[in-house]
Design a protein around this motif. Sequence first.
Motif, PDB file in Angstrom:
ATOM      1  N   VAL A 164       0.829  -1.204   0.000  1.00  0.00           N
ATOM      2  CA  VAL A 164       0.000   0.000   0.000  1.00  0.00           C
ATOM      3  C   VAL A 164       0.868   1.260   0.000  1.00  0.00           C
ATOM      4  O   VAL A 164       0.575   2.232  -0.701  1.00  0.00           O
ATOM      5  CB  VAL A 164      -0.963  -0.010   1.203  1.00  0.00           C
ATOM      6  N   ALA A 165       1.958   1.241   0.772  1.00  0.00           N
ATOM      7  CA  ALA A 165       2.822   2.421   0.850  1.00  0.00           C
ATOM      8  C   ALA A 165       3.472   2.711  -0.502  1.00  0.00           C
ATOM      9  O   ALA A 165       3.514   3.868  -0.947  1.00  0.00           O
ATOM     10  CB  ALA A 165       3.894   2.225   1.917  1.00  0.00           C
ATOM     11  N   GLU A 166       3.980   1.679  -1.171  1.00  0.00           N
ATOM     12  CA  GLU A 166       4.632   1.906  -2.466  1.00  0.00           C
ATOM     13  C   GLU A 166       3.619   2.330  -3.530  1.00  0.00           C
ATOM     14  O   GLU A 166       3.925   3.169  -4.384  1.00  0.00           O
ATOM     15  CB  GLU A 166       5.382   0.652  -2.918  1.00  0.00           C
ATOM     16  N   ALA A 167       2.438   1.754  -3.500  1.00  0.00           N
ATOM     17  CA  ALA A 167       1.400   2.178  -4.449  1.00  0.00           C
ATOM     18  C   ALA A 167       1.023   3.638  -4.210  1.00  0.00           C
ATOM     19  O   ALA A 167       0.791   4.396  -5.162  1.00  0.00           O
ATOM     20  CB  ALA A 167       0.170   1.279  -4.310  1.00  0.00           C
ATOM     21  N   HIS A 168       0.988   4.042  -2.949  1.00  0.00           N
ATOM     22  CA  HIS A 168       0.683   5.444  -2.635  1.00  0.00           C
ATOM     23  C   HIS A 168       1.762   6.369  -3.180  1.00  0.00           C
ATOM     24  O   HIS A 168       1.468   7.452  -3.711  1.00  0.00           O
ATOM     25  CB  HIS A 168       0.557   5.621  -1.125  1.00  0.00           C
ATOM     26  N   ARG A 169       3.024   5.963  -3.058  1.00  0.00           N
ATOM     27  CA  ARG A 169       4.115   6.806  -3.562  1.00  0.00           C
ATOM     28  C   ARG A 169       4.038   6.959  -5.070  1.00  0.00           C
ATOM     29  O   ARG A 169       4.448   7.991  -5.615  1.00  0.00           O
ATOM     30  CB  ARG A 169       5.462   6.233  -3.118  1.00  0.00           C
ATOM     31  N   LEU A 170       3.546   5.949  -5.750  1.00  0.00           N
ATOM     32  CA  LEU A 170       3.311   6.086  -7.178  1.00  0.00           C
ATOM     33  C   LEU A 170       2.202   7.096  -7.447  1.00  0.00           C
ATOM     34  O   LEU A 170       2.343   8.003  -8.270  1.00  0.00           O
ATOM     35  CB  LEU A 170       2.904   4.740  -7.778  1.00  0.00           C
ATOM     36  N   LEU A 171       1.108   6.938  -6.739  1.00  0.00           N
ATOM     37  CA  LEU A 171      -0.069   7.771  -6.973  1.00  0.00           C
ATOM     38  C   LEU A 171       0.158   9.237  -6.647  1.00  0.00           C
ATOM     39  O   LEU A 171      -0.220  10.132  -7.410  1.00  0.00           O
ATOM     40  CB  LEU A 171      -1.238   7.267  -6.117  1.00  0.00           C
ATOM     41  N   VAL A 172       0.806   9.483  -5.521  1.00  0.00           N
ATOM     42  CA  VAL A 172       0.840  10.839  -4.962  1.00  0.00           C
ATOM     43  C   VAL A 172       2.234  11.449  -5.005  1.00  0.00           C
ATOM     44  O   VAL A 172       2.385  12.665  -4.947  1.00  0.00           O
ATOM     45  CB  VAL A 172       0.287  10.806  -3.513  1.00  0.00           C
TER      46      VAL A 172
ATOM     47  N   GLU B 233      -5.729   0.351  -6.705  1.00  0.00           N
ATOM     48  CA  GLU B 233      -5.656  -0.287  -8.019  1.00  0.00           C
ATOM     49  C   GLU B 233      -6.583   0.415  -9.011  1.00  0.00           C
ATOM     50  O   GLU B 233      -6.217   0.661 -10.168  1.00  0.00           O
ATOM     51  CB  GLU B 233      -6.005  -1.764  -7.913  1.00  0.00           C
ATOM     52  N   ALA B 234      -7.775   0.743  -8.546  1.00  0.00           N
ATOM     53  CA  ALA B 234      -8.716   1.450  -9.408  1.00  0.00           C
ATOM     54  C   ALA B 234      -8.182   2.827  -9.787  1.00  0.00           C
ATOM     55  O   ALA B 234      -8.264   3.248 -10.948  1.00  0.00           O
ATOM     56  CB  ALA B 234     -10.069   1.570  -8.722  1.00  0.00           C
ATOM     57  N   ALA B 235      -7.606   3.531  -8.817  1.00  0.00           N
ATOM     58  CA  ALA B 235      -7.081   4.870  -9.087  1.00  0.00           C
ATOM     59  C   ALA B 235      -5.894   4.809 -10.040  1.00  0.00           C
ATOM     60  O   ALA B 235      -5.781   5.624 -10.962  1.00  0.00           O
ATOM     61  CB  ALA B 235      -6.672   5.541  -7.775  1.00  0.00           C
ATOM     62  N   LEU B 236      -5.001   3.847  -9.849  1.00  0.00           N
ATOM     63  CA  LEU B 236      -3.843   3.724 -10.729  1.00  0.00           C
ATOM     64  C   LEU B 236      -4.267   3.342 -12.143  1.00  0.00           C
ATOM     65  O   LEU B 236      -3.632   3.747 -13.118  1.00  0.00           O
ATOM     66  CB  LEU B 236      -2.864   2.683 -10.171  1.00  0.00           C
ATOM     67  N   GLY B 237      -5.323   2.561 -12.246  1.00  0.00           N
ATOM     68  CA  GLY B 237      -5.834   2.206 -13.556  1.00  0.00           C
ATOM     69  C   GLY B 237      -6.284   3.412 -14.352  1.00  0.00           C
ATOM     70  O   GLY B 237      -6.277   3.395 -15.596  1.00  0.00           O
ATOM     71  N   GLU B 238      -6.670   4.483 -13.663  1.00  0.00           N
ATOM     72  CA  GLU B 238      -7.076   5.716 -14.330  1.00  0.00           C
ATOM     73  C   GLU B 238      -5.896   6.627 -14.651  1.00  0.00           C
ATOM     74  O   GLU B 238      -6.002   7.527 -15.481  1.00  0.00           O
ATOM     75  CB  GLU B 238      -8.059   6.492 -13.429  1.00  0.00           C
ATOM     76  N   VAL B 239      -4.765   6.382 -13.995  1.00  0.00           N
ATOM     77  CA  VAL B 239      -3.609   7.277 -14.120  1.00  0.00           C
ATOM     78  C   VAL B 239      -2.819   7.031 -15.393  1.00  0.00           C
ATOM     79  O   VAL B 239      -2.495   7.949 -16.147  1.00  0.00           O
ATOM     80  CB  VAL B 239      -2.695   7.111 -12.887  1.00  0.00           C
TER      81      VAL B 239
END
Length: 572
Positions: A75-83, A172-178
């Motif tokens: 979750v932390a690494e996915a957040h760093r990608l997103l934000v 996952e849903a948010a990254l799919g939109e990015v």
Amino acid sequence: MAALVAFVTAPDGRGALVAGAGETSLELVGALAPLVERAQELEAAGSTRWVWWSAAADAVPLVSAGLPVARCWDVAEAHRLLVGGWEATPQVAWAAAHGLARAGLPEATRGDLFDFSAAHSTEQAPDATGSSRVVRADSYLDPDAGTASWRPDDATLLAWGRAALDCARAQEAALGEVAPRAVAAAHSESAAAYLCLELARDGLPVDRATAERMIAEAAGARPEDEADARRIRAERDRAVLEHTPGRETTDLRNPLQVKELLASVGVVVPNTRKWVLEPFRETHPVVEALLEWRKAERIATTYGYPWLDAHVGPDDRLRGGWTACDGAAGRMTAQNGLHNLPTALRPAVAAHGGHVFVRADLGQIEPRVLAAVSGDEAFAAATRADDLYAPVASALGVERPVAKIAVLAAMYGQRSGAAGEALKGLERTYPVAMGYLDAAYAAGLRREPLRTYGGRLIRLDNVLADGPAEAVAAYDAARGRFARNAVIQGSAAELFKAWAATVRATTRDLGAQIVLCLHDELLVHVPQENAAETRRRLEQALTDSARRWTGSTRVRFVADASVIHRWSEAKD
């Protein structure tokens, strides 16, 4: 599709295994040992993607048990990608994934009479997701959950696991939109975070006797006591000061005094950095002596006997903490010298008995990444060559060294001299690639956020954001140069981690062990009899991971791989 299973832990040594709705029902909570055993069974059965708030917080028991996790979502690494950035607590990641304002994050309780946040933390949201024990009525996570002082009961710990699953799905849903490759990037970033724990556990093989000898050659014998240490230090200084009679009291560790020392022999410099002093090597012998002193001093103070004693274990392995993301463009980082070991000490990095290193680095990685992320077909064609600078030079009608300087200058923002002239040719010949870099530069000037090829957010509003009014133009230009390189460097880091994760997965049966990840270089420790096959698989892993990462085979990536016994045997 792999089933999501959360593995979360509490500070008191308990944990929980949770599989949510739509998957095999699973809710286990209690001591870690039986949970790890159950995790081993699930991993052996396959089709599991582990979810945790962060590998560092939750996955240590699995790494300690030697579980070779194949798939995970951090979750932390996915957040760093997103934000973007570094901060990625569960509370921050949850808020971002659920569209909650950062300003509304509740504060953790302090536990004193004047702390009124405790009353709010007990409020619970409706039990729609089964995680109401950790999700507040205002939809934020309990600010105390996951902290060092948190002591959840069993039901709350299970709710913590359900919340991790919910957050992972939202991410996952948010990254799919990015971006098209952002979800895949989250997979490899998560794998890299798990690999970081394995790197910290296993360490880098070291020949202690060689390390002792090389430290002694550079910094003197191991001191017997503090007085002996001062004597050795004085001898090291004397090798410099003997060239400047009358200035024996100069403190070589004081830059101002060193500038005065140099000025006394006619060497006037703005500062005493190595690159400034290098051109003066032949001017006066004190310059050469000072540069050699710097090398010895660095080893003595940073990589000397205390470093060796503190960080190289009884099994002759150098260990330090690792992180999968530096908080900027996304490069891996390491502590205790693992990323900064002086070249002079590389002979001490040696394979242990019966083993060798398979060492490989990605050749000309940044220009090849530029070809991939920009979609420039002409530049992609140049990557088919082992040396892409050769076809570029031919296309520009210049010598290879000039073509190399031009390509690197384009990515780093240099526009003066020979590079500036060659850049004009690059812009004519490869307009798509150069346009991609120019667009990043323009975004940097405007302080607009950018995303790497894999979707990592690079924020530019805090890069050289404040400066004197007379330097605004210079700061803007520097930010633009940072931006044009960050989109390439960050994308290259994503490819590297995807490659490392693939190497880890495809060479495990050979007894291979990744022991170092250094920017674009891998060092794999492997039984000698499996070296050739490990090298072959390592090269195949690059082909496979690059194809998945780019979605095509138009851009060719190459690795210079060799079998060595000591790190110093590798080509630079």
